[in-house]
Design a protein around this motif. Structure first.
Motif, PDB file in Angstrom:
ATOM      1  N   PRO A 210     -27.712 -12.175  -0.371  1.00  0.00           N
ATOM      2  CA  PRO A 210     -28.161 -11.732  -1.697  1.00  0.00           C
ATOM      3  C   PRO A 210     -28.635 -12.838  -2.627  1.00  0.00           C
ATOM      4  O   PRO A 210     -29.596 -12.651  -3.363  1.00  0.00           O
ATOM      5  N   GLN A 211     -27.975 -13.995  -2.605  1.00  0.00           N
ATOM      6  CA  GLN A 211     -28.416 -15.088  -3.483  1.00  0.00           C
ATOM      7  C   GLN A 211     -29.818 -15.533  -3.120  1.00  0.00           C
ATOM      8  O   GLN A 211     -30.651 -15.742  -3.992  1.00  0.00           O
ATOM      9  N   ALA A 212     -30.081 -15.678  -1.827  1.00  0.00           N
ATOM     10  CA  ALA A 212     -31.404 -16.111  -1.381  1.00  0.00           C
ATOM     11  C   ALA A 212     -32.471 -15.058  -1.694  1.00  0.00           C
ATOM     12  O   ALA A 212     -33.628 -15.395  -1.916  1.00  0.00           O
ATOM     13  N   ALA A 213     -32.070 -13.783  -1.706  1.00  0.00           N
ATOM     14  CA  ALA A 213     -33.014 -12.698  -1.987  1.00  0.00           C
ATOM     15  C   ALA A 213     -33.170 -12.427  -3.480  1.00  0.00           C
ATOM     16  O   ALA A 213     -34.012 -11.633  -3.885  1.00  0.00           O
ATOM     17  N   GLY A 214     -32.335 -13.068  -4.291  1.00  0.00           N
ATOM     18  CA  GLY A 214     -32.426 -12.895  -5.735  1.00  0.00           C
ATOM     19  C   GLY A 214     -31.887 -11.564  -6.236  1.00  0.00           C
ATOM     20  O   GLY A 214     -32.381 -11.020  -7.220  1.00  0.00           O
ATOM     21  N   VAL A 215     -30.874 -11.023  -5.549  1.00  0.00           N
ATOM     22  CA  VAL A 215     -30.278  -9.754  -5.958  1.00  0.00           C
ATOM     23  C   VAL A 215     -28.778  -9.953  -6.145  1.00  0.00           C
ATOM     24  O   VAL A 215     -28.154 -10.738  -5.429  1.00  0.00           O
ATOM     25  N   THR A 216     -28.218  -9.258  -7.124  1.00  0.00           N
ATOM     26  CA  THR A 216     -26.789  -9.341  -7.386  1.00  0.00           C
ATOM     27  C   THR A 216     -26.115  -8.070  -6.897  1.00  0.00           C
ATOM     28  O   THR A 216     -26.495  -6.968  -7.323  1.00  0.00           O
ATOM     29  N   PRO A 217     -25.134  -8.192  -5.990  1.00  0.00           N
ATOM     30  CA  PRO A 217     -24.397  -7.004  -5.562  1.00  0.00           C
ATOM     31  C   PRO A 217     -23.684  -6.367  -6.759  1.00  0.00           C
ATOM     32  O   PRO A 217     -23.025  -7.059  -7.523  1.00  0.00           O
ATOM     33  N   THR A 218     -23.855  -5.053  -6.925  1.00  0.00           N
ATOM     34  CA  THR A 218     -23.279  -4.375  -8.074  1.00  0.00           C
ATOM     35  C   THR A 218     -22.097  -3.494  -7.717  1.00  0.00           C
ATOM     36  O   THR A 218     -21.208  -3.310  -8.528  1.00  0.00           O
ATOM     37  N   GLY A 219     -22.080  -2.929  -6.537  1.00  0.00           N
ATOM     38  CA  GLY A 219     -20.963  -2.074  -6.150  1.00  0.00           C
ATOM     39  C   GLY A 219     -21.169  -1.485  -4.775  1.00  0.00           C
ATOM     40  O   GLY A 219     -22.295  -1.267  -4.346  1.00  0.00           O
ATOM     41  N   GLU A 220     -20.062  -1.232  -4.104  1.00  0.00           N
ATOM     42  CA  GLU A 220     -20.117  -0.636  -2.772  1.00  0.00           C
ATOM     43  C   GLU A 220     -20.436   0.844  -2.886  1.00  0.00           C
ATOM     44  O   GLU A 220     -19.980   1.521  -3.808  1.00  0.00           O
ATOM     45  N   GLY A 221     -21.238   1.360  -1.942  1.00  0.00           N
ATOM     46  CA  GLY A 221     -21.558   2.783  -1.964  1.00  0.00           C
ATOM     47  C   GLY A 221     -22.620   3.149  -0.958  1.00  0.00           C
ATOM     48  O   GLY A 221     -23.097   2.310  -0.202  1.00  0.00           O
ATOM     49  N   ARG A 222     -22.991   4.435  -0.951  1.00  0.00           N
ATOM     50  CA  ARG A 222     -24.005   4.943  -0.025  1.00  0.00           C
ATOM     51  C   ARG A 222     -25.390   4.992  -0.643  1.00  0.00           C
ATOM     52  O   ARG A 222     -26.383   5.159   0.049  1.00  0.00           O
ATOM     53  N   SER A 223     -25.476   4.891  -1.959  1.00  0.00           N
ATOM     54  CA  SER A 223     -26.776   5.027  -2.614  1.00  0.00           C
ATOM     55  C   SER A 223     -27.704   3.900  -2.173  1.00  0.00           C
ATOM     56  O   SER A 223     -27.271   2.864  -1.674  1.00  0.00           O
ATOM     57  N   LEU A 224     -28.967   4.118  -2.364  1.00  0.00           N
ATOM     58  CA  LEU A 224     -29.971   3.105  -2.010  1.00  0.00           C
ATOM     59  C   LEU A 224     -30.560   2.473  -3.265  1.00  0.00           C
ATOM     60  O   LEU A 224     -31.727   2.125  -3.315  1.00  0.00           O
ATOM     61  N   SER A 225     -29.721   2.291  -4.266  1.00  0.00           N
ATOM     62  CA  SER A 225     -30.122   1.623  -5.506  1.00  0.00           C
ATOM     63  C   SER A 225     -29.959   0.122  -5.347  1.00  0.00           C
ATOM     64  O   SER A 225     -29.004  -0.326  -4.706  1.00  0.00           O
ATOM     65  N   PRO A 226     -30.855  -0.677  -5.914  1.00  0.00           N
ATOM     66  CA  PRO A 226     -30.719  -2.131  -5.809  1.00  0.00           C
ATOM     67  C   PRO A 226     -29.334  -2.598  -6.254  1.00  0.00           C
ATOM     68  O   PRO A 226     -28.804  -2.152  -7.262  1.00  0.00           O
ATOM     69  N   GLY A 227     -28.748  -3.477  -5.440  1.00  0.00           N
ATOM     70  CA  GLY A 227     -27.432  -4.024  -5.720  1.00  0.00           C
ATOM     71  C   GLY A 227     -26.312  -3.317  -4.984  1.00  0.00           C
ATOM     72  O   GLY A 227     -25.235  -3.876  -4.786  1.00  0.00           O
TER      73      GLY A 227
END
Length: 132
Positions: free
Chosen positions: A94-111
């Protein structure tokens, strides 16, 4: 994940399927490496199908079962195919991709993220529905 671990994961991704062309995944998915940190799963519009394709890519990249797979971009028409199928972009770095993990789940929302193990759960049923 610390910086050294992120670099190790990124190195594994680069040494894995990212060096190859597309990979065929479960449930009719096709998986395309985008760059050293991001890959796209293209297929039927189902969160289960997308997560299973992401798990296959991560397993081929030889990352650990507890490694988080993070959604980079929500489903949209894939530019890598004819545009009729949805593509979701993921990363195991995620750091290399420039995205911050926001929460575990099944949704396909960024993070949103799942471990490789959870994303892989019951994927065999996509190709073998009678195998219960």
């Amino acid at each position: 994940m610390n910086r050294l671990a992120s670099l190790v994961v990124l190195g594994l991704v680069l040494a894995g399927p990212a060096a190859a062309q597309k990979v065929y995944g479960p449930g009719g998915t096709t998986i395309y490496p985008i760059d050293g940190a991001v890959f796209e799963v293209v297929g039927p519009p189902s969160d289960k199908t997308m997560w299973c394709g992401a798990a296959k890519y991560a397993r081929q990249a030889k990352v650990g079962w507890k490694t988080p797979i993070v959604v980079v971009r929500a489903p949209e028409a894939s530019a890598l195919e004819d545009g009729r199928r949805q593509g979701t972009r993921f990363t195991v770095a995620p750091q290399a991709a420039g995205v911050t993990p926001t929460g575990e789940g099944r949704s396909l929302s960024p993070g949103t993220w799942q471990t490789v193990s959870i994303a892989n759960r019951n994927c065999v049923r996509l190709d073998n529905p009678s195998d219960r």
